[in-house]
Design an enzyme around this catalytic site. Structure first.
Site, PDB file in Angstrom:
ATOM      1  CE  LYS A   1      -1.885   8.974  -2.583  1.00 32.44           C
ATOM      2  NZ  LYS A   1      -2.540   7.921  -1.765  1.00 32.44           N
TER       3      LYS A   1
ATOM      4  CD  GLU B   1      -9.287   6.999   3.389  1.00 31.97           C
ATOM      5  OE1 GLU B   1      -8.726   7.871   4.077  1.00 31.97           O
ATOM      6  OE2 GLU B   1      -8.699   6.284   2.559  1.00 31.97           O
TER       7      GLU B   1
END
Length: 299
Positions: free
Chosen positions: A157, A19
């Site tokens: 996260k 990405e």
């Protein structure tokens, strides 16, 4: 597609998608270009061809030239952050942007690339203060539900609702494989305290699981690879920064797509760069593992 990627796909070689949001929005200028170069080199060293993905001037690019990679990593370029919903308008209007997990997975699949190495997956956000539920769910999860790409990452996260994220993946029949771990990782930390449904201990086992799943379903697969032990963020430091970061988000009223950038910046500043080191280490580790699995899938 770049000539290198097109030739590799035509010859049936292993290709790994990478990405560009990590480069343009996740790492500081200078360091991002160094990491971008090292990511591509890591994939090549493991026997696969890297395909960094971005949208530049209304074109979806699968595999970037040196000049294009430099442009993505230049702060002055000011690339938009493009999730899947944003890609169509960007293409139609001739805009430029960096691709997220959702858009990178989709563009990679459209090009015939079925393995993607990244840092962390988006997930279900925690409810806002005073609420018990949230509708804030990353598009990454919806794309994984319907695009059969293998995404290699270090979990999600710790600011996210990890149990809810795992529930959404289960509901959408997305296998979650732990790489040499029984615990689902939480990006900077090797364990979120939650188990993974299945464990694999080498690239061959991972490739076998991916192949078997693809005979049965159209959903993607998540291979959760914890941050290397030597790069894991100290637990006390992590918990303090997380608590302070969440309070910062509440006090500023930060929500939606702005949550992750604000929190990452707070972690980077508060850890004196240790979180950046962890981020770099885990994404390089994931790129290497993605390449190893891609090679096994082609074999």
């Amino acid at each position: 597609m770049s000539a290198e990627v097109a030739d590799a796909l035509a010859e049936g070689l292993a290709v790994v998608a990478l990405e560009s949001t990590l480069l343009s929005h996740g790492l500081p200028p200078g360091r991002n270009l160094d990491v971008a170069t090292r990511l591509e080199r890591t994939v090549r060293d493991a026997g696969a061809v890297p395909a960094t993905i971005a949208v530049l001037d209304g074109q979806a690019l699968i595999g970037l030239s040196v000049a294009q990679l430099e442009r993505v990593c230049t702060e002055a370029t000011g690339l938009d952050k493009l999730s899947l919903r944003d890609v169509g308008p960007a293409l139609a209007l001739g805009r430029s942007g960096a691709t997220t997990v959702a858009s990178t997975s989709t563009l990679a699949h459209a090009a015939g690339i079925d393995v993607f190495g990244t840092g962390g997956l988006g997930g279900v956000h925690l409810p806002p203060p005073g609420a018990t539920v949230t509708w804030d769910v990353s598009a990454d999860l919806g794309v994984l539900a319907r695009v059969p790409t293998l995404v290699v990452c270090s979990g999600v996260k710790s600011v996210l609702d990890i149990p809810a994220t795992l529930e959404v993946l289960e509901t959408n029949s997305v296998p979650v494989l732990g790489y040499r771990t029984d615990d689902f990782p939480a990006f900077y930390r090797r364990s979120s305290g939650l188990p993974v449904p299945q464990r694999v201990d080498d690239a061959e086992q991972a490739a076998a699981a991916v192949t078997a799943h693809r005979h049965l379903a159209e959903s993607g697969i998540l291979l959760a690879n914890p941050v290397p032990p030597e790069s894991e963020l100290d637990e006390q430091l992590h918990d303090r920064l997380l608590s302070e970061g969440l309070e910062l988000l509440r006090s500023r009223g930060v929500r939606g797509a702005d949550v992750t950038p604000v929190l990452l910046e707070y972690f980077h500043t508060g850890s004196a760069g240790a979180s950046l080191d962890a981020n770099e280490a885990l994404v390089l580790s994931n790129a290497r593992l993605a390449a190893e699995v891609a090679v096994r899938l082609r074999a």
